[in-house]
Structure formats: structure tokens, C-alpha cells
Design a protein around this motif. Sequence first.
Motif, short mmCIF file in Angstrom:
data_model
loop_
_atom_site.label_atom_id
_atom_site.label_comp_id
_atom_site.label_asym_id
_atom_site.label_seq_id
_atom_site.Cartn_x
_atom_site.Cartn_y
_atom_site.Cartn_z
N UNK A 117 0.47 -1.38 -0.06
CA UNK A 117 -0.19 -0.02 -0.32
C UNK A 117 0.93 0.88 0.25
N UNK A 118 1.64 1.03 0.64
CA UNK A 118 2.77 2.34 0.36
C UNK A 118 3.71 2.64 -0.59
N UNK A 119 3.85 2.26 -0.98
CA UNK A 119 4.26 2.37 -2.73
C UNK A 119 3.34 2.83 -3.76
N UNK A 120 2.22 1.60 -3.70
CA UNK A 120 1.30 2.24 -4.02
C UNK A 120 0.75 3.64 -4.19
N UNK A 121 0.52 4.17 -2.89
CA UNK A 121 0.69 5.60 -2.71
C UNK A 121 2.09 6.24 -2.82
N UNK A 122 3.23 5.80 -2.97
CA UNK A 122 4.32 6.44 -3.56
C UNK A 122 4.46 7.37 -4.53
#
Length: 54
Positions: A3-8
Motif C-alpha cells: 500500500x505504501x508503494x502504491x501511495x508513493x
Amino acid sequence: MNNQLREAIEAKKQYYIEKLLDAGIYKVSNRQLYRLTLSELERIFQITARQSHG
């Protein structure tokens, strides 16, 4: 972590979209900017930046 990667990625896309909109670019090949991939947005941004500096 995923999820962090997607948000970034989405944040980076939004950054490039805003910069391109500021430069007066709203569509590329009849495609809205939000439909483009991060790689496509980066490439268009780099081309635009080179044209404005050169």
C-alpha cells in the motif's frame, strides 16, 4: 508495504500531472493525463522540461 508503494506512485504521478497542467498540457495523444502511467508522465515531463530550457 504494498500500500505504501502504491501511495508513493500515486503521489509521484500527481506531482507530474500538476507540473504538466501548469505547462498547459492537458492531454497526450487524446489521453487524459490521469490515464497515463508514471513512466509515461515522467517521459513527457522530461521532454517538456528540455524544450522549455533549450
